[in-house]
Design a protein around this motif. Structure first.
Motif, PDB file in Angstrom:
ATOM      1  N   GLU A 334      20.756  27.313  48.828  1.00 29.37           N
ATOM      2  CA  GLU A 334      21.833  27.677  47.771  1.00 29.37           C
ATOM      3  C   GLU A 334      22.296  29.137  48.203  1.00 29.37           C
ATOM      4  N   GLY A 335      23.753  29.519  48.367  1.00 30.91           N
ATOM      5  CA  GLY A 335      24.231  30.852  49.107  1.00 30.91           C
ATOM      6  C   GLY A 335      25.015  31.543  47.905  1.00 30.91           C
ATOM      7  N   ALA A 336      25.141  30.892  46.533  1.00 28.97           N
ATOM      8  CA  ALA A 336      26.120  31.409  45.671  1.00 28.97           C
ATOM      9  C   ALA A 336      25.979  32.882  45.256  1.00 28.97           C
ATOM     10  N   VAL A 337      24.508  33.116  45.320  1.00 34.03           N
ATOM     11  CA  VAL A 337      24.184  34.468  44.830  1.00 34.03           C
ATOM     12  C   VAL A 337      23.245  35.081  45.875  1.00 34.03           C
ATOM     13  N   GLY A 338      23.551  36.247  46.295  1.00 35.80           N
ATOM     14  CA  GLY A 338      23.055  37.274  47.408  1.00 35.80           C
ATOM     15  C   GLY A 338      23.373  38.573  47.542  1.00 35.80           C
ATOM     16  N   LEU A 339      23.780  38.987  48.617  1.00 35.36           N
ATOM     17  CA  LEU A 339      23.924  40.293  49.172  1.00 35.36           C
ATOM     18  C   LEU A 339      24.942  40.880  48.446  1.00 35.36           C
ATOM     19  N   THR A 340      26.017  40.432  48.154  1.00 35.05           N
ATOM     20  CA  THR A 340      27.263  40.888  47.387  1.00 35.05           C
ATOM     21  C   THR A 340      26.730  41.311  45.883  1.00 35.05           C
ATOM     22  N   HIS A 341      25.941  40.309  45.447  1.00 33.44           N
ATOM     23  CA  HIS A 341      25.351  40.645  44.005  1.00 33.44           C
ATOM     24  C   HIS A 341      24.344  41.625  43.900  1.00 33.44           C
ATOM     25  N   VAL A 363      14.818  35.032  52.587  1.00 32.66           N
ATOM     26  CA  VAL A 363      16.199  35.009  53.071  1.00 32.66           C
ATOM     27  C   VAL A 363      17.322  35.302  52.030  1.00 32.66           C
ATOM     28  N   LEU A 364      18.232  36.468  52.478  1.00 33.51           N
ATOM     29  CA  LEU A 364      19.088  36.924  51.468  1.00 33.51           C
ATOM     30  C   LEU A 364      20.618  36.581  51.977  1.00 33.51           C
ATOM     31  N   PRO A 365      21.061  35.410  51.185  1.00 36.90           N
ATOM     32  CA  PRO A 365      22.476  35.006  51.561  1.00 36.90           C
ATOM     33  C   PRO A 365      23.399  35.842  51.334  1.00 36.90           C
ATOM     34  N   ALA A 366      24.522  35.643  51.742  1.00 29.22           N
ATOM     35  CA  ALA A 366      25.640  36.642  51.603  1.00 29.22           C
ATOM     36  C   ALA A 366      26.270  36.600  50.120  1.00 29.22           C
ATOM     37  N   GLY A 367      26.215  35.498  49.524  1.00 27.31           N
ATOM     38  CA  GLY A 367      27.106  35.538  48.120  1.00 27.31           C
ATOM     39  C   GLY A 367      28.134  35.469  48.090  1.00 27.31           C
ATOM     40  N   LYS A 368      28.927  35.436  46.922  1.00 22.09           N
ATOM     41  CA  LYS A 368      30.337  35.370  46.941  1.00 22.09           C
ATOM     42  C   LYS A 368      31.180  36.671  47.274  1.00 22.09           C
ATOM     43  N   GLN A 369      32.255  36.731  47.887  1.00 24.86           N
ATOM     44  CA  GLN A 369      32.803  37.892  48.220  1.00 24.86           C
ATOM     45  C   GLN A 369      33.710  38.412  46.878  1.00 24.86           C
ATOM     46  N   THR A 370      33.362  39.462  46.367  1.00 27.98           N
ATOM     47  CA  THR A 370      33.929  39.890  45.194  1.00 27.98           C
ATOM     48  C   THR A 370      34.796  41.352  45.521  1.00 27.98           C
ATOM     49  N   MET A 371      34.648  41.993  46.804  1.00 24.09           N
ATOM     50  CA  MET A 371      35.474  43.258  46.738  1.00 24.09           C
ATOM     51  C   MET A 371      35.625  43.221  48.233  1.00 24.09           C
ATOM     52  N   ASN A 372      36.313  44.281  48.903  1.00 21.94           N
ATOM     53  CA  ASN A 372      36.361  44.371  50.358  1.00 21.94           C
ATOM     54  C   ASN A 372      35.260  44.506  51.157  1.00 21.94           C
ATOM     55  N   PRO A 373      35.163  43.664  51.900  1.00 16.01           N
ATOM     56  CA  PRO A 373      33.668  43.600  52.859  1.00 16.01           C
ATOM     57  C   PRO A 373      33.394  44.862  53.442  1.00 16.01           C
ATOM     58  N   SER A 374      34.200  45.500  54.008  1.00 15.23           N
ATOM     59  CA  SER A 374      34.190  46.947  54.738  1.00 15.23           C
ATOM     60  C   SER A 374      33.289  47.963  53.807  1.00 15.23           C
ATOM     61  N   ILE A 375      34.225  47.907  52.538  1.00 13.03           N
ATOM     62  CA  ILE A 375      33.728  48.871  51.670  1.00 13.03           C
ATOM     63  C   ILE A 375      32.089  48.804  51.171  1.00 13.03           C
ATOM     64  N   LEU A 376      32.195  47.269  50.951  1.00 13.19           N
ATOM     65  CA  LEU A 376      30.929  46.849  50.693  1.00 13.19           C
ATOM     66  C   LEU A 376      29.864  47.352  51.564  1.00 13.19           C
ATOM     67  N   LEU A 377      29.839  47.054  52.743  1.00 16.16           N
ATOM     68  CA  LEU A 377      28.976  47.060  53.871  1.00 16.16           C
ATOM     69  C   LEU A 377      28.841  48.496  54.300  1.00 16.16           C
ATOM     70  N   ASN A 378      29.871  49.243  53.857  1.00 11.21           N
ATOM     71  CA  ASN A 378      29.595  50.803  54.330  1.00 11.21           C
ATOM     72  C   ASN A 378      29.221  51.586  53.085  1.00 11.21           C
ATOM     73  N   ASP A 408      31.414  45.894  61.419  1.00 15.31           N
ATOM     74  CA  ASP A 408      30.359  46.083  60.769  1.00 15.31           C
ATOM     75  C   ASP A 408      29.025  46.233  61.415  1.00 15.31           C
ATOM     76  N   ALA A 409      28.838  45.549  62.381  1.00 10.67           N
ATOM     77  CA  ALA A 409      27.503  45.595  63.519  1.00 10.67           C
ATOM     78  C   ALA A 409      27.525  46.685  63.814  1.00 10.67           C
ATOM     79  N   ALA A 410      28.639  47.601  64.378  1.00  6.57           N
ATOM     80  CA  ALA A 410      28.373  48.730  64.840  1.00  6.57           C
ATOM     81  C   ALA A 410      28.208  49.851  63.891  1.00  6.57           C
ATOM     82  N   VAL A 411      28.664  49.790  62.566  1.00  2.00           N
ATOM     83  CA  VAL A 411      28.415  50.483  61.605  1.00  2.00           C
ATOM     84  C   VAL A 411      26.944  50.382  61.276  1.00  2.00           C
TER      85      VAL A 411
END
Length: 492
Positions: A334-341, A363-378, A408-411
């Motif tokens: 199941e991947g509905a809940v994960g990193l973004t949350h 394992v930490l799934p990605a979760g659902k995208q709720t905001m700009n991925p670049s802002i989230l991962l940075n 993102d990988a470079a960041v």
């Protein structure tokens, strides 16, 4: 690709480059060779054999003093030699005229015209001599010799004939032509030269085959072998995954086929990664990315993480490709809940991180995208999470978006984690790979290594090899590694 890149790619071509190009496009090279040889054979064996017969004449000066019985002086002989040199240069053209060839046609009863006969006649004056060579090409060797002798005789008569002036005075030609070598019927044709043509065709076919294979290799827009990648990315190749449907399942090959060749490929990659990781902070965090999509980075990430867990290491696999999550699908979880949350503090790590297969594999799934991925991962929260899990786990594998989608990988790698770049043989675009290489170089990021995907499966060698099986036993799986001994061992 701009002109500068094209020039750069064209420099430094080695014998090894040519060899690799031919090996990769061996069918193209062989087809080119066959086409050239077929064309040469068709040209050679469909032509009518031609025979060449040659007669030779000698030009001498007939002085007026010698004609009257007196001796010639040195000056007259010198001027005579100069006169012959000037006249003899006109004979190659004179021999093709109607006055010379029409008598030949009449005497031999040839069914041809002066123009057609002239095309088969060749006259030459060897340098530094007073000789005139007359050669005839004809399908009939006897007729070739007859025509050559007749042309020589008629040329001699034309040059040495007595001319009368308008006043009736007799003018004797100062040039005397003498046939010194008659033409004889040749025993073998002069053309086509079968041996020479076939040898030339073989040489041209081999060279052209190499050139065509090399050009095809240059025009190929995708990487086809390890050297295509290492020529752009200065990093060691740590492993190679073969093109096999075993990787397409919803379970890593170490779990589904533990005794398979594919499982050993993953274990080898794991071992090599362990050896090259530096002893520095965050170096146990491995960021996995690729140049573009469909290169197998997620497949490699989940299998590599499984290999570390199999080895007894405490492992966390993070799906940071929040734009296109695929880790949960690859593992069948199941991947509905994960990193973004987790980063946005909507759930705790206990709720976001799942245990998979073994107690030490999380394992930490990605979760659902709720905001700009670049802002989230940075964000600072993401950096804090990476630092926290690097201390809690032996190895952290982060599956990120392809470099052409986001950096993102470079960041991540810029902050200390190690970058593992995946390249799909036959998939990765050379142009995009160069762009990735330039971007990493600009950011001063050196990948810890390269992993090749979709490689060709090597055939087992005869005489002694390991057989990898994946048959199941009563407990669900059976590890089977049979060693085939060589014939020499059997005899012993």
């Amino acid at each position: 690709m701009d002109e500068a890149e094209q020039v750069q790619d064209g420099n430094g071509v080695t014998i090894l480059d040519l060899f690799n190009a031919v090996r990769k496009h061996v069918i193209t090279a062989v087809v080119t060779l066959v086409i050239v040889m077929v064309a040469i054979c068709a040209y050679t064996f469909t032509r009518t054999p031609q025979y060449t017969a040659t007669s030779e004449l000698l030009a001498t000066y007939r002085s007026s003093a010698a004609a009257s019985g007196a001796s010639s002086n040195a000056g007259e002989l010198s001027s005579g030699a100069n006169y012959i040199n000037s006249q003899i240069q006109t004979y190659p053209q004179l021999v093709k005229t109607e006055s010379v060839l029409q008598p030949v046609i009449d005497n031999l009863g040839l069914d041809t015209t002066v123009k057609e006969l002239a095309a088969s006649v060749t006259a030459s004056n060897p340098d530094g001599t007073m000789l005139v060579d007359i050669s005839i090409n004809n399908p009939d060797p006897k007729q070739a010799s007859s025509i050559a002798n007749s042309v020589a005789e008629n040329l001699r008569k034309q040059v040495t004939s007595t001319i009368y002036s308008d006043e009736g005075d007799k003018i004797i030609s100062p040039v005397n032509l003498t046939v010194v070598q008659q033409a004889y019927a040749p025993a073998s044709p002069s053309s086509p030269n079968v041996k020479l043509n076939l040898a030339a065709g073989l040489a041209v076919g081999v060279i052209l085959g190499i050139v065509v294979a090399f050009i095809k290799d240059l025009l190929d827009t995708r990487v086809r072998r390890d050297s295509d990648v290492t020529a752009v990315i200065d990093a060691p190749v740590l492993g190679s995954l073969s093109r096999n449907e075993a990787y397409a399942g919803t379970s890593p090959v170490i779990i589904s086929r533990p005794a398979s060749r594919e499982a050993e490929e993953i274990r080898r990659l794991r071992t090599n990664v362990m050896f090259v990781l530096p002893d520095e902070p965050l170096s146990n965090v491995i960021v996995v990315t690729s140049t573009g999509p469909s290169e197998g980075k997620t497949t490699l990430s989940v299998n590599l993480a499984t290999a570390f867990a199999e080895n007894g290491n405490k492992v966390l696999l993070i799906d940071a490709d929040v734009r296109n999550p695929s880790v949960s699908e690859a593992l069948g979880i199941e991947g509905a809940v994960g990193l973004t949350h987790l980063i946005t503090n909507r759930v705790s790590s206990h709720d976001a991180i799942q245990r998979y297969w073994k107690p030490n594999f999380h394992v930490l799934p990605a979760g659902k995208q709720t905001m700009n991925p670049s802002i989230l991962l940075n964000s600072r929260a993401m950096k804090a999470l990476v630092e926290q899990v690097s201390g809690a786990y032996d190895y952290v594998i982060i599956d990120t978006a392809p470099m052409q989608v986001a950096n993102d990988a470079a960041v991540f790698a810029k902050e200390g984690p190690e970058l593992l770049l995946v390249a799909g043989l036959g998939v990765t675009e050379k142009k995009l790979l160069r762009q990735t290489g330039r971007e990493l170089s600009t950011l001063s990021i050196d990948p810890v290594g390269l992993a090749m995907n979709y490689g060709e499966t090597e055939k087992p060698q005869k005489g002694g090899y390991y057989y990898y099986g994946d048959e199941s036993d009563d407990n669900g799986r059976k590890r089977q590694i049979q060693h085939k001994k060589s014939e020499k061992t059997k005899k012993d």
